[in-house]
Design a protein around this motif. Structure first.
Motif, PDB file in Angstrom:
ATOM      1  N   VAL A 199      28.492   1.748   6.871  1.00 12.61           N
ATOM      2  CA  VAL A 199      27.120   1.669   7.372  1.00 12.61           C
ATOM      3  C   VAL A 199      27.208   1.481   8.879  1.00 12.61           C
ATOM      4  O   VAL A 199      27.902   0.590   9.372  1.00 12.61           O
ATOM      5  CB  VAL A 199      26.344   0.506   6.716  1.00 12.61           C
ATOM      6  CG1 VAL A 199      24.925   0.431   7.267  1.00 12.61           C
ATOM      7  CG2 VAL A 199      26.334   0.668   5.200  1.00 12.61           C
ATOM      8  N   ARG A 200      26.525   2.360   9.616  1.00  8.00           N
ATOM      9  CA  ARG A 200      26.553   2.337  11.081  1.00  8.00           C
ATOM     10  C   ARG A 200      25.174   2.003  11.634  1.00  8.00           C
ATOM     11  O   ARG A 200      24.167   2.298  11.012  1.00  8.00           O
ATOM     12  CB  ARG A 200      27.007   3.695  11.611  1.00  8.00           C
ATOM     13  CG  ARG A 200      28.409   4.065  11.152  1.00  8.00           C
ATOM     14  CD  ARG A 200      28.813   5.446  11.639  1.00  8.00           C
ATOM     15  NE  ARG A 200      30.097   5.840  11.103  1.00  8.00           N
ATOM     16  CZ  ARG A 200      31.269   5.514  11.626  1.00  8.00           C
ATOM     17  NH1 ARG A 200      31.313   4.777  12.711  1.00  8.00           N
ATOM     18  NH2 ARG A 200      32.391   5.926  11.067  1.00  8.00           N
ATOM     19  N   THR A 201      25.157   1.416  12.816  1.00  9.33           N
ATOM     20  CA  THR A 201      23.886   1.095  13.452  1.00  9.33           C
ATOM     21  C   THR A 201      23.248   2.357  14.038  1.00  9.33           C
ATOM     22  O   THR A 201      23.943   3.267  14.467  1.00  9.33           O
ATOM     23  CB  THR A 201      24.051   0.017  14.539  1.00  9.33           C
ATOM     24  OG1 THR A 201      22.773  -0.253  15.105  1.00  9.33           O
ATOM     25  CG2 THR A 201      24.982   0.451  15.623  1.00  9.33           C
ATOM     26  N   LEU A 202      21.944   2.388  14.008  1.00  6.25           N
ATOM     27  CA  LEU A 202      21.198   3.532  14.538  1.00  6.25           C
ATOM     28  C   LEU A 202      20.645   3.264  15.931  1.00  6.25           C
ATOM     29  O   LEU A 202      20.015   4.132  16.527  1.00  6.25           O
ATOM     30  CB  LEU A 202      20.054   3.888  13.586  1.00  6.25           C
ATOM     31  CG  LEU A 202      20.479   4.281  12.170  1.00  6.25           C
ATOM     32  CD1 LEU A 202      19.257   4.490  11.289  1.00  6.25           C
ATOM     33  CD2 LEU A 202      21.355   5.506  12.192  1.00  6.25           C
ATOM     34  N   VAL A 203      20.858   2.043  16.436  1.00  3.68           N
ATOM     35  CA  VAL A 203      20.313   1.653  17.742  1.00  3.68           C
ATOM     36  C   VAL A 203      21.330   0.852  18.536  1.00  3.68           C
ATOM     37  O   VAL A 203      22.260   0.283  17.979  1.00  3.68           O
ATOM     38  CB  VAL A 203      19.022   0.804  17.598  1.00  3.68           C
ATOM     39  CG1 VAL A 203      17.915   1.584  16.930  1.00  3.68           C
ATOM     40  CG2 VAL A 203      19.307  -0.484  16.838  1.00  3.68           C
ATOM     41  N   ASP A 204      21.138   0.801  19.847  1.00  3.52           N
ATOM     42  CA  ASP A 204      21.876  -0.145  20.690  1.00  3.52           C
ATOM     43  C   ASP A 204      21.134  -1.479  20.592  1.00  3.52           C
ATOM     44  O   ASP A 204      19.907  -1.501  20.541  1.00  3.52           O
ATOM     45  CB  ASP A 204      21.870   0.302  22.153  1.00  3.52           C
ATOM     46  CG  ASP A 204      22.639   1.591  22.386  1.00  3.52           C
ATOM     47  OD1 ASP A 204      23.406   1.998  21.504  1.00  3.52           O
ATOM     48  OD2 ASP A 204      22.461   2.176  23.463  1.00  3.52           O
ATOM     49  N   LYS A 240      24.799   2.419  19.330  1.00  7.00           N
ATOM     50  CA  LYS A 240      24.423   3.365  18.286  1.00  7.00           C
ATOM     51  C   LYS A 240      25.676   4.036  17.733  1.00  7.00           C
ATOM     52  O   LYS A 240      26.513   4.515  18.497  1.00  7.00           O
ATOM     53  CB  LYS A 240      23.472   4.414  18.865  1.00  7.00           C
ATOM     54  CG  LYS A 240      22.986   5.413  17.857  1.00  7.00           C
ATOM     55  CD  LYS A 240      22.011   6.384  18.492  1.00  7.00           C
ATOM     56  CE  LYS A 240      21.554   7.411  17.472  1.00  7.00           C
ATOM     57  NZ  LYS A 240      20.591   8.341  18.037  1.00  7.00           N
ATOM     58  N   GLY A 241      25.820   4.022  16.411  1.00 13.54           N
ATOM     59  CA  GLY A 241      26.968   4.647  15.754  1.00 13.54           C
ATOM     60  C   GLY A 241      28.101   3.701  15.409  1.00 13.54           C
ATOM     61  O   GLY A 241      29.020   4.070  14.687  1.00 13.54           O
ATOM     62  N   ARG A 273      16.634  -5.622  20.534  1.00 10.51           N
ATOM     63  CA  ARG A 273      17.012  -4.750  21.653  1.00 10.51           C
ATOM     64  C   ARG A 273      16.954  -5.468  22.954  1.00 10.51           C
ATOM     65  O   ARG A 273      16.313  -6.407  23.162  1.00 10.51           O
ATOM     66  CB  ARG A 273      16.088  -3.537  21.700  1.00 10.51           C
ATOM     67  CG  ARG A 273      16.316  -2.661  20.522  1.00 10.51           C
ATOM     68  CD  ARG A 273      15.487  -1.428  20.671  1.00 10.51           C
ATOM     69  NE  ARG A 273      15.622  -0.605  19.474  1.00 10.51           N
ATOM     70  CZ  ARG A 273      15.431   0.658  19.432  1.00 10.51           C
ATOM     71  NH1 ARG A 273      15.070   1.297  20.504  1.00 10.51           N
ATOM     72  NH2 ARG A 273      15.557   1.338  18.334  1.00 10.51           N
ATOM     73  N   VAL A 316      18.361  -2.867   9.239  1.00  8.27           N
ATOM     74  CA  VAL A 316      19.181  -1.965   8.442  1.00  8.27           C
ATOM     75  C   VAL A 316      19.038  -2.393   6.985  1.00  8.27           C
ATOM     76  O   VAL A 316      19.447  -3.489   6.600  1.00  8.27           O
ATOM     77  CB  VAL A 316      20.669  -2.011   8.854  1.00  8.27           C
ATOM     78  CG1 VAL A 316      21.492  -1.094   7.960  1.00  8.27           C
ATOM     79  CG2 VAL A 316      20.830  -1.622  10.313  1.00  8.27           C
TER      80      VAL A 316
END
Length: 69
Positions: free
Chosen positions: A39-44, A23-24, A69, A2
């Protein structure tokens, strides 16, 4: 990874190294031009490294947090 999308100041880091995120999920607060940006994550994944600290001023495209991941 990120990276910062704008220059600004880190106001809060909401995750810790080794923490699992979905995610989110919100991961930090970045203040820019008197506005707080969530700011949010785009992935698990799991937080691998945190490359910022509270009250640090960062430039655009600065690597803030890395995930595995």
């Amino acid at each position: 990874k990120v990276n910062s999308f704008i220059p600004g100041t880190i106001r809060e880091v909401k995750v810790k190294i080794g923490q699992s995120v979905k995610k989110g999920d919100p991961i930090l607060l970045l203040e820019s031009m008197k506005m707080l940006n969530i700011v949010r994550t785009l992935v698990d994944g799991k937080v691998k490294s945190i490359n910022v600290k509270v009250d640090e001023t960062i430039p655009k495209n600065h690597l803030m947090i890395e995930f595995e991941r």
